[in-house]
Design an enzyme around this catalytic site. Structure first.
Site, short mmCIF file in Angstrom:
data_model
loop_
_atom_site.label_atom_id
_atom_site.label_comp_id
_atom_site.label_asym_id
_atom_site.label_seq_id
_atom_site.Cartn_x
_atom_site.Cartn_y
_atom_site.Cartn_z
N LYS A 135 -6.12 -13.60 18.70
CA LYS A 135 -6.95 -14.56 17.96
C LYS A 135 -8.42 -14.12 17.98
O LYS A 135 -8.79 -13.18 18.70
CB LYS A 135 -6.77 -15.94 18.61
CG LYS A 135 -5.33 -16.48 18.50
CD LYS A 135 -5.24 -17.89 19.06
CE LYS A 135 -3.81 -18.41 18.99
NZ LYS A 135 -3.72 -19.83 19.46
N TYR A 155 0.04 -22.24 10.36
CA TYR A 155 0.11 -23.38 11.29
C TYR A 155 0.64 -24.63 10.58
O TYR A 155 0.18 -25.74 10.87
CB TYR A 155 -1.27 -23.66 11.88
CG TYR A 155 -1.66 -22.73 13.02
CD1 TYR A 155 -0.84 -22.55 14.13
CD2 TYR A 155 -2.88 -22.05 13.01
CE1 TYR A 155 -1.20 -21.73 15.19
CE2 TYR A 155 -3.26 -21.22 14.07
CZ TYR A 155 -2.41 -21.07 15.15
OH TYR A 155 -2.78 -20.26 16.20
N ASN A 193 -7.30 -19.64 23.19
CA ASN A 193 -6.28 -19.16 24.14
C ASN A 193 -5.77 -17.75 23.82
O ASN A 193 -4.65 -17.39 24.18
CB ASN A 193 -5.16 -20.19 24.30
CG ASN A 193 -4.40 -20.44 23.02
OD1 ASN A 193 -4.67 -19.81 22.00
ND2 ASN A 193 -3.44 -21.34 23.07
N HIS A 197 -1.50 -15.61 19.93
CA HIS A 197 -0.42 -16.41 19.33
C HIS A 197 0.88 -15.64 19.45
O HIS A 197 0.90 -14.42 19.30
CB HIS A 197 -0.70 -16.67 17.85
CG HIS A 197 0.50 -17.22 17.13
ND1 HIS A 197 0.78 -18.57 17.08
CD2 HIS A 197 1.52 -16.60 16.48
CE1 HIS A 197 1.92 -18.75 16.41
NE2 HIS A 197 2.38 -17.56 16.03
N GLU A 248 6.80 -16.18 10.22
CA GLU A 248 5.46 -15.65 10.46
C GLU A 248 5.39 -14.15 10.15
O GLU A 248 4.41 -13.67 9.59
CB GLU A 248 5.05 -15.95 11.90
CG GLU A 248 4.85 -17.46 12.12
CD GLU A 248 4.79 -17.88 13.59
OE1 GLU A 248 4.83 -17.01 14.49
OE2 GLU A 248 4.71 -19.11 13.83
P1 DAT Z 1 1.35 -22.17 21.20
O1 DAT Z 1 0.18 -21.37 20.66
O2 DAT Z 1 1.51 -21.99 22.70
O3 DAT Z 1 2.62 -21.92 20.44
P2 DAT Z 1 1.18 -24.69 19.77
O4 DAT Z 1 1.98 -24.04 18.70
O5 DAT Z 1 1.65 -26.00 20.30
O6 DAT Z 1 0.96 -23.70 21.01
O7 DAT Z 1 -0.31 -24.91 19.24
C1 DAT Z 1 -0.93 -23.95 18.41
C2 DAT Z 1 -2.35 -23.78 18.84
O8 DAT Z 1 -3.09 -24.99 18.64
C3 DAT Z 1 -2.50 -23.48 20.33
O9 DAT Z 1 -2.36 -22.11 20.61
C4 DAT Z 1 -3.88 -24.01 20.62
C5 DAT Z 1 -4.01 -25.19 19.70
N1 DAT Z 1 -3.65 -26.44 20.39
C6 DAT Z 1 -2.41 -26.84 20.76
N2 DAT Z 1 -2.43 -28.03 21.37
C7 DAT Z 1 -3.74 -28.40 21.39
C8 DAT Z 1 -4.44 -29.54 21.90
N3 DAT Z 1 -3.80 -30.55 22.48
N4 DAT Z 1 -5.78 -29.57 21.74
C9 DAT Z 1 -6.45 -28.57 21.14
N5 DAT Z 1 -5.86 -27.45 20.64
C10 DAT Z 1 -4.52 -27.38 20.77
MG MG Z 2 3.09 -22.36 18.48
#
Ligand code: DAT
Ligand code: MG
Length: 134
Positions: free
Chosen positions: A11, A51, A114, A117, A128
């Protein structure tokens, strides 16, 4: 057990912090194979496609601003159970909770920033990979 392909992306924070090599190295050392790599900037339309399951979530505006804020490195990786193995190498979504020894556990602090991805299952991996390498 089967060989899988998965979509991984460094990212904007990972690119800006100079962590591309570190991230690639961790997947290589795990034994996975880098199949394809491409640097690009994500615009709003692409962010909404990638997303799509998060577009209605309260954190989406922040996620959108972040993911479009600078270049990313999109990659295809393959290997035995690559999808779940890569998720393990990455660590939990929130770096504050991610286990030390994982990318997010060692290198991150904030959930939006974080670093990396990774696809969360076979369907999202195919979807994806199609978006970024179709
Ligand atoms: P991952 O990236 O572990 O698959 P995800 O698909 O649930 O996680 O979410 C996509 C991204 O969105 C994640 O990498 C960071 C952001 N995100 C997820 N939950 C969040 C939250 N509660 N607050 C802020 N950002 C969040
Ligand atoms: Mg995810």
């Amino acid at each position: 057990m089967a060989t899988e392909r998965t979509f991984i992306m460094v990212k904007p924070d990972g690119v800006a912090r100079g962590l591309v090599g570190e991230v690639i190295s961790r997947f290589e050392r795990k034994g996975l194979t880098l199949e394809n790599v491409r640097m690009l900037e994500i615009d709003e339309e692409l962010a909404r496609r990638h997303y799509e399951e998060h577009v209605e979530k309260p954190f989406f505006p922040e996620l959108l601003e972040f993911i479009t804020s600078g270049p990313v490195v999109a990659m295809a990786w393959s290997g035995e159970s690559a999808i779940s193995v890569c998720r393990g190498v990455m660590g939990a979504t929130d770096p504050k909770q991610a286990t030390p020894g994982t990318i997010r556990g060692d290198l991150g602090l904030m959930v939006t920033h974080n670093i990396v991805h990774g696809s969360d299952g076979p369907e999202s991996a195919a979807r994806e990979l199609g978006i970024f390498f179709g």
